[in-house]
Design a protein around this motif. Structure first.
Motif, PDB file in Angstrom:
ATOM      1  N   GLU A 122     -18.766 -40.642  26.390  1.00 35.89           N
ATOM      2  CA  GLU A 122     -20.084 -40.038  26.486  1.00 35.89           C
ATOM      3  C   GLU A 122     -20.997 -40.804  25.537  1.00 35.89           C
ATOM      4  O   GLU A 122     -20.759 -40.837  24.333  1.00 35.89           O
ATOM      5  CB  GLU A 122     -20.016 -38.565  26.096  1.00 35.89           C
ATOM      6  N   GLU A 176     -24.711 -41.468  23.865  1.00 35.62           N
ATOM      7  CA  GLU A 176     -25.999 -40.859  23.544  1.00 35.62           C
ATOM      8  C   GLU A 176     -26.863 -41.907  22.858  1.00 35.62           C
ATOM      9  O   GLU A 176     -26.362 -42.874  22.285  1.00 35.62           O
ATOM     10  CB  GLU A 176     -25.802 -39.665  22.606  1.00 35.62           C
ATOM     11  N   HIS A 177     -28.191 -41.696  22.919  1.00 34.17           N
ATOM     12  CA  HIS A 177     -29.145 -42.604  22.292  1.00 34.17           C
ATOM     13  C   HIS A 177     -30.407 -41.841  21.936  1.00 34.17           C
ATOM     14  O   HIS A 177     -30.591 -40.704  22.357  1.00 34.17           O
ATOM     15  CB  HIS A 177     -29.480 -43.766  23.236  1.00 34.17           C
ATOM     16  N   TYR A 178     -31.261 -42.484  21.144  1.00 37.63           N
ATOM     17  CA  TYR A 178     -32.586 -41.946  20.874  1.00 37.63           C
ATOM     18  C   TYR A 178     -33.540 -42.542  21.898  1.00 37.63           C
ATOM     19  O   TYR A 178     -33.844 -43.733  21.829  1.00 37.63           O
ATOM     20  CB  TYR A 178     -33.072 -42.320  19.471  1.00 37.63           C
ATOM     21  N   PHE A 229     -26.305 -44.520  29.579  1.00 34.27           N
ATOM     22  CA  PHE A 229     -25.974 -43.384  28.729  1.00 34.27           C
ATOM     23  C   PHE A 229     -25.393 -42.289  29.612  1.00 34.27           C
ATOM     24  O   PHE A 229     -25.406 -42.383  30.837  1.00 34.27           O
ATOM     25  CB  PHE A 229     -27.213 -42.885  27.954  1.00 34.27           C
ATOM     26  N   GLY A 230     -24.866 -41.258  28.967  1.00 34.27           N
ATOM     27  CA  GLY A 230     -24.225 -40.171  29.702  1.00 34.27           C
ATOM     28  C   GLY A 230     -22.719 -40.356  29.722  1.00 34.27           C
ATOM     29  O   GLY A 230     -22.157 -41.103  28.926  1.00 34.27           O
ATOM     30  N   ARG A 231     -22.081 -39.672  30.640  1.00 38.06           N
ATOM     31  CA  ARG A 231     -20.618 -39.716  30.742  1.00 38.06           C
ATOM     32  C   ARG A 231     -20.216 -40.871  31.651  1.00 38.06           C
ATOM     33  O   ARG A 231     -20.614 -40.914  32.809  1.00 38.06           O
ATOM     34  CB  ARG A 231     -20.099 -38.397  31.282  1.00 38.06           C
ATOM     35  N   TRP A 246     -24.477 -43.851  20.375  1.00 35.34           N
ATOM     36  CA  TRP A 246     -23.300 -43.203  19.817  1.00 35.34           C
ATOM     37  C   TRP A 246     -22.361 -42.894  20.961  1.00 35.34           C
ATOM     38  O   TRP A 246     -22.785 -42.448  22.029  1.00 35.34           O
ATOM     39  CB  TRP A 246     -23.710 -41.925  19.082  1.00 35.34           C
ATOM     40  N   LYS A 247     -21.058 -43.134  20.705  1.00 28.50           N
ATOM     41  CA  LYS A 247     -20.042 -42.934  21.745  1.00 28.50           C
ATOM     42  C   LYS A 247     -19.064 -41.851  21.308  1.00 28.50           C
ATOM     43  O   LYS A 247     -18.545 -41.881  20.199  1.00 28.50           O
ATOM     44  CB  LYS A 247     -19.242 -44.224  21.966  1.00 28.50           C
ATOM     45  N   LYS A 248     -18.831 -40.933  22.229  1.00 26.47           N
ATOM     46  CA  LYS A 248     -17.865 -39.859  21.991  1.00 26.47           C
ATOM     47  C   LYS A 248     -16.760 -40.001  23.031  1.00 26.47           C
ATOM     48  O   LYS A 248     -17.034 -40.126  24.223  1.00 26.47           O
ATOM     49  CB  LYS A 248     -18.542 -38.505  22.128  1.00 26.47           C
ATOM     50  N   TRP A 257     -16.234 -39.076  17.711  1.00 27.71           N
ATOM     51  CA  TRP A 257     -17.223 -40.146  17.774  1.00 27.71           C
ATOM     52  C   TRP A 257     -16.572 -41.457  17.373  1.00 27.71           C
ATOM     53  O   TRP A 257     -15.772 -41.503  16.441  1.00 27.71           O
ATOM     54  CB  TRP A 257     -18.402 -39.828  16.868  1.00 27.71           C
TER      55      TRP A 257
END
Length: 157
Positions: free
Chosen positions: A53, A55-57, A87-89, A127-129, A140
């Protein structure tokens, strides 16, 4: 050549079409002698990962990537440069990132693509989860020291 070049930067959830992105930069151009692409894919981490997953700003990520792509345009004689980051899954085997650099000669295209990718791996605001096959969250993902070392090679060059 690079004075009029404007980098194409996109942050998107949807997949991208590598061939279409190359065509966008090269169609109708007789001055392009080299196209270098890098496509980063999601790995399954030895069968343990079901998805990443990302995410970004919004706004900040595009601006930062455009800034470093602009630096690539200043450093090398490019006819075009594209950076697309999803971004996303994202599941194993799916595309995460695309870098396309085009130039009259191969060396400039290779170096610009490598420079931009090293930046994306080490300093772009993503960021990667991890999501595991067993249903647990892997947490993370920390930046790797090897990515920092790769990016540091461009300082002062």
């Amino acid at each position: 050549m690079s004075a009029a070049v404007v980098p194409m930067v996109r942050i998107q959830a949807a997949d991208f079409d590598v061939a279409a992105e190359i065509a966008r930069l090269t169609q109708g151009r007789a001055d392009v002698g080299a196209v270098v692409t890098f496509t980063g894919l999601c790995r399954d981490e030895a069968g343990t990962l079901s998805a990443l997953e990302l995410e970004h700003y919004p706004g900040m990520a595009e601006a930062e990537i455009a800034r470093i792509a602009g630096e690539a345009i200043e450093r090398w004689p490019l006819a075009g440069i594209t950076a697309i980051h999803r971004f996303g899954r994202i599941r194993p085997g799916e595309n995460i990132v695309l870098v396309v650099a085009v130039s009259t000669h191969r060396q400039a295209a290779f170096e610009a693509a490598s420079f931009l990718m090293d930046y994306l791996k080490s300093r772009a605001p993503f960021w990667k989860k991890e999501h595991r096959i067993d249903g647990s969250e892997g947490g993370w993902v920390d930046a790797k020291e090897s990515d920092e070392i790769a990016a540091a090679r461009w300082a002062g060059r």
